[in-house]
Design a protein around this motif. Structure first.
Motif, PDB file in Angstrom:
ATOM      1  N   MET A 195       0.840  -1.194   0.000  1.00  0.00           N
ATOM      2  CA  MET A 195       0.000   0.000   0.000  1.00  0.00           C
ATOM      3  C   MET A 195       0.876   1.244   0.000  1.00  0.00           C
ATOM      4  SD  MET A 195      -2.899  -1.016   2.803  1.00  0.00           S
ATOM      5  CE  MET A 195      -4.032   0.289   2.393  1.00  0.00           C
ATOM      6  N   ASP A 196       0.331   2.324  -0.527  1.00  0.00           N
ATOM      7  CA  ASP A 196       0.987   3.619  -0.433  1.00  0.00           C
ATOM      8  C   ASP A 196       0.013   4.590   0.246  1.00  0.00           C
ATOM      9  OD1 ASP A 196      -0.849   4.070  -2.427  1.00  0.00           O
ATOM     10  OD2 ASP A 196       0.580   4.833  -3.888  1.00  0.00           O
ATOM     11  N   TYR A 197       0.414   5.851   0.340  1.00  0.00           N
ATOM     12  CA  TYR A 197      -0.424   6.779   1.081  1.00  0.00           C
ATOM     13  C   TYR A 197      -1.754   7.029   0.376  1.00  0.00           C
ATOM     14  CZ  TYR A 197       0.015  11.067  -1.680  1.00  0.00           C
ATOM     15  OH  TYR A 197      -0.106  12.020  -2.644  1.00  0.00           O
ATOM     16  N   ARG A 220       2.150   9.936   7.491  1.00  0.00           N
ATOM     17  CA  ARG A 220       2.794   9.564   8.761  1.00  0.00           C
ATOM     18  C   ARG A 220       2.713   8.069   9.008  1.00  0.00           C
ATOM     19  NH1 ARG A 220      -0.094  12.583  12.897  1.00  0.00           N
ATOM     20  NH2 ARG A 220      -1.171  13.694  11.286  1.00  0.00           N
ATOM     21  N   ILE A 221       1.601   7.448   8.648  1.00  0.00           N
ATOM     22  CA  ILE A 221       1.458   5.997   8.820  1.00  0.00           C
ATOM     23  C   ILE A 221       2.471   5.262   7.944  1.00  0.00           C
ATOM     24  CG2 ILE A 221      -0.085   4.044   8.388  1.00  0.00           C
ATOM     25  CD1 ILE A 221      -2.411   5.915   9.224  1.00  0.00           C
ATOM     26  N   ILE A 222       2.644   5.724   6.710  1.00  0.00           N
ATOM     27  CA  ILE A 222       3.629   5.111   5.815  1.00  0.00           C
ATOM     28  C   ILE A 222       5.035   5.264   6.395  1.00  0.00           C
ATOM     29  CG2 ILE A 222       4.713   5.252   3.528  1.00  0.00           C
ATOM     30  CD1 ILE A 222       1.993   3.942   3.429  1.00  0.00           C
ATOM     31  N   ARG A 223       5.355   6.463   6.900  1.00  0.00           N
ATOM     32  CA  ARG A 223       6.689   6.692   7.482  1.00  0.00           C
ATOM     33  C   ARG A 223       6.919   5.790   8.693  1.00  0.00           C
ATOM     34  NH1 ARG A 223       5.996  12.366   8.411  1.00  0.00           N
ATOM     35  NH2 ARG A 223       5.247  12.973   6.386  1.00  0.00           N
ATOM     36  N   GLN A 224       5.896   5.644   9.538  1.00  0.00           N
ATOM     37  CA  GLN A 224       6.033   4.793  10.716  1.00  0.00           C
ATOM     38  C   GLN A 224       6.222   3.333  10.308  1.00  0.00           C
ATOM     39  OE1 GLN A 224       6.217   5.726  13.994  1.00  0.00           O
ATOM     40  NE2 GLN A 224       6.777   3.596  14.296  1.00  0.00           N
ATOM     41  N   LEU A 247       5.932   2.423  -1.152  1.00  0.00           N
ATOM     42  CA  LEU A 247       5.085   1.245  -0.977  1.00  0.00           C
ATOM     43  C   LEU A 247       5.595   0.419   0.193  1.00  0.00           C
ATOM     44  CD1 LEU A 247       4.724   0.093  -4.681  1.00  0.00           C
ATOM     45  CD2 LEU A 247       2.987   1.179  -3.287  1.00  0.00           C
ATOM     46  N   VAL A 248       4.691   0.060   1.078  1.00  0.00           N
ATOM     47  CA  VAL A 248       5.055  -0.800   2.206  1.00  0.00           C
ATOM     48  C   VAL A 248       4.067  -1.962   2.256  1.00  0.00           C
ATOM     49  CG1 VAL A 248       6.142   1.013   3.571  1.00  0.00           C
ATOM     50  CG2 VAL A 248       3.730   0.593   3.827  1.00  0.00           C
ATOM     51  N   PRO A 249       4.481  -3.094   2.804  1.00  0.00           N
ATOM     52  CA  PRO A 249       3.571  -4.236   2.903  1.00  0.00           C
ATOM     53  C   PRO A 249       2.329  -3.889   3.728  1.00  0.00           C
ATOM     54  CG  PRO A 249       5.813  -4.907   3.370  1.00  0.00           C
ATOM     55  CD  PRO A 249       5.811  -3.416   3.296  1.00  0.00           C
ATOM     56  N   THR A 250       1.215  -4.425   3.315  1.00  0.00           N
ATOM     57  CA  THR A 250      -0.050  -4.181   4.004  1.00  0.00           C
ATOM     58  C   THR A 250       0.002  -4.671   5.445  1.00  0.00           C
ATOM     59  OG1 THR A 250      -1.178  -4.396   1.896  1.00  0.00           O
ATOM     60  CG2 THR A 250      -2.536  -4.567   3.854  1.00  0.00           C
ATOM     61  N   THR A 251       0.748  -5.733   5.695  1.00  0.00           N
ATOM     62  CA  THR A 251       0.839  -6.248   7.059  1.00  0.00           C
ATOM     63  C   THR A 251       1.510  -5.247   7.992  1.00  0.00           C
ATOM     64  OG1 THR A 251       2.880  -7.395   6.458  1.00  0.00           O
ATOM     65  CG2 THR A 251       0.838  -8.660   6.352  1.00  0.00           C
ATOM     66  N   ALA A 252       2.481  -4.480   7.474  1.00  0.00           N
ATOM     67  CA  ALA A 252       3.154  -3.461   8.295  1.00  0.00           C
ATOM     68  C   ALA A 252       2.184  -2.346   8.653  1.00  0.00           C
ATOM     69  CB  ALA A 252       4.365  -2.905   7.560  1.00  0.00           C
ATOM     70  N   ILE A 253       1.306  -2.003   7.736  1.00  0.00           N
ATOM     71  CA  ILE A 253       0.309  -0.964   8.012  1.00  0.00           C
ATOM     72  C   ILE A 253      -0.741  -1.492   8.978  1.00  0.00           C
ATOM     73  CG2 ILE A 253      -1.513   0.429   6.961  1.00  0.00           C
ATOM     74  CD1 ILE A 253       0.289   0.661   4.509  1.00  0.00           C
ATOM     75  N   ALA A 254      -1.119  -2.756   8.830  1.00  0.00           N
ATOM     76  CA  ALA A 254      -2.122  -3.350   9.712  1.00  0.00           C
ATOM     77  C   ALA A 254      -1.647  -3.364  11.160  1.00  0.00           C
ATOM     78  CB  ALA A 254      -2.456  -4.763   9.251  1.00  0.00           C
ATOM     79  N   LYS A 298       7.584   2.279   7.559  1.00  0.00           N
ATOM     80  CA  LYS A 298       8.949   2.162   7.038  1.00  0.00           C
ATOM     81  C   LYS A 298       9.961   2.098   8.172  1.00  0.00           C
ATOM     82  CE  LYS A 298      10.175   4.817   3.667  1.00  0.00           C
ATOM     83  NZ  LYS A 298      10.357   5.926   2.728  1.00  0.00           N
ATOM     84  N   ARG A 299       9.777   2.925   9.203  1.00  0.00           N
ATOM     85  CA  ARG A 299      10.692   2.881  10.363  1.00  0.00           C
ATOM     86  C   ARG A 299      10.661   1.515  11.026  1.00  0.00           C
ATOM     87  NH1 ARG A 299       8.178   7.328  12.891  1.00  0.00           N
ATOM     88  NH2 ARG A 299       8.439   8.950  11.361  1.00  0.00           N
ATOM     89  N   ASN A 300       9.466   0.976  11.196  1.00  0.00           N
ATOM     90  CA  ASN A 300       9.340  -0.343  11.821  1.00  0.00           C
ATOM     91  C   ASN A 300      10.018  -1.419  10.979  1.00  0.00           C
ATOM     92  OD1 ASN A 300       7.865   0.881  13.821  1.00  0.00           O
ATOM     93  ND2 ASN A 300       5.891   0.115  13.128  1.00  0.00           N
ATOM     94  N   LEU A 301       9.873  -1.345   9.665  1.00  0.00           N
ATOM     95  CA  LEU A 301      10.505  -2.332   8.793  1.00  0.00           C
ATOM     96  C   LEU A 301      12.024  -2.223   8.832  1.00  0.00           C
ATOM     97  CD1 LEU A 301       8.012  -2.113   5.813  1.00  0.00           C
ATOM     98  CD2 LEU A 301       8.454  -4.134   7.212  1.00  0.00           C
ATOM     99  N   VAL A 302      12.554  -1.010   8.920  1.00  0.00           N
ATOM    100  CA  VAL A 302      14.008  -0.833   9.025  1.00  0.00           C
ATOM    101  C   VAL A 302      14.505  -1.428  10.336  1.00  0.00           C
ATOM    102  CG1 VAL A 302      15.849   0.885   9.238  1.00  0.00           C
ATOM    103  CG2 VAL A 302      14.110   1.145   7.473  1.00  0.00           C
ATOM    104  N   LYS A 303      13.762  -1.232  11.422  1.00  0.00           N
ATOM    105  CA  LYS A 303      14.146  -1.816  12.716  1.00  0.00           C
ATOM    106  C   LYS A 303      14.145  -3.336  12.667  1.00  0.00           C
ATOM    107  CE  LYS A 303      12.594   1.924  15.691  1.00  0.00           C
ATOM    108  NZ  LYS A 303      11.606   2.330  16.699  1.00  0.00           N
ATOM    109  N   GLN A 304      13.279  -3.909  11.823  1.00  0.00           N
ATOM    110  CA  GLN A 304      13.217  -5.365  11.687  1.00  0.00           C
ATOM    111  C   GLN A 304      14.320  -5.909  10.784  1.00  0.00           C
ATOM    112  OE1 GLN A 304       9.289  -6.384  10.322  1.00  0.00           O
ATOM    113  NE2 GLN A 304       8.301  -5.452  12.099  1.00  0.00           N
ATOM    114  N   GLY A 305      15.099  -5.012  10.169  1.00  0.00           N
ATOM    115  CA  GLY A 305      16.231  -5.448   9.372  1.00  0.00           C
ATOM    116  C   GLY A 305      16.057  -5.283   7.873  1.00  0.00           C
ATOM    117  N   TYR A 306      14.988  -4.678   7.433  1.00  0.00           N
ATOM    118  CA  TYR A 306      14.765  -4.459   6.005  1.00  0.00           C
ATOM    119  C   TYR A 306      15.285  -3.075   5.629  1.00  0.00           C
ATOM    120  CZ  TYR A 306      11.621  -8.420   6.523  1.00  0.00           C
ATOM    121  OH  TYR A 306      11.099  -9.655   6.787  1.00  0.00           O
ATOM    122  N   ALA A 307      16.582  -2.991   5.361  1.00  0.00           N
ATOM    123  CA  ALA A 307      17.237  -1.712   5.089  1.00  0.00           C
ATOM    124  C   ALA A 307      16.731  -1.057   3.811  1.00  0.00           C
ATOM    125  CB  ALA A 307      18.746  -1.907   5.007  1.00  0.00           C
TER     126      ALA A 307
END
Length: 66
Positions: free
Chosen positions: A5-7, A22-26, A46-53, A28-37
Motif C-alpha cells: 500500500m501507499d499513502y 505519517r502511517i507510511i513513514r512509521q 510502498l510498504v507491505p499491508t501487514t506493516a500498516i495493519a 517504514k521505520r518499523n521495517l528498518v528496525k526489523q532489518g529491512y534496510a
C-alpha cells in the motif's frame, strides 16, 4: 486486499493526507528496525499491508496475514 500500500490507498480508506503519510513513514521505520534496510530510502513509498495493519489495527487488513 493488496500486498503493498501507499499513502493514496490510505487516503481511499478515509485517512487525511498528512496522517496517511505519517502511517507510511512509521511503517517504514518499523521495517528498518526489523532489518529491512531497503525501506530506509526516501523514494520508497510502498510498504507491505501487514506493516500498516500493525500500526492502524484494521481487521480487514490483518485477515490477509492468515
Amino acid at each position: 486486499m493488496k500486498q503493498v500500500m501507499d499513502y493514496q490507498d490510505l487516503r481511499n480508506l478515509g485517512y487525511p493526507q498528512n496522517q496517511a503519510r505519517r502511517i507510511i513513514r512509521q511503517a517504514k521505520r518499523n521495517l528498518v528496525k526489523q532489518g529491512y534496510a531497503f525501506y530506509n530510502g526516501k523514494r520508497v513509498g510502498l510498504v507491505p499491508t501487514t506493516a500498516i495493519a500493525e500500526i492502524i489495527a484494521l481487521p480487514e487488513l490483518e485477515d490477509d496475514k492468515q
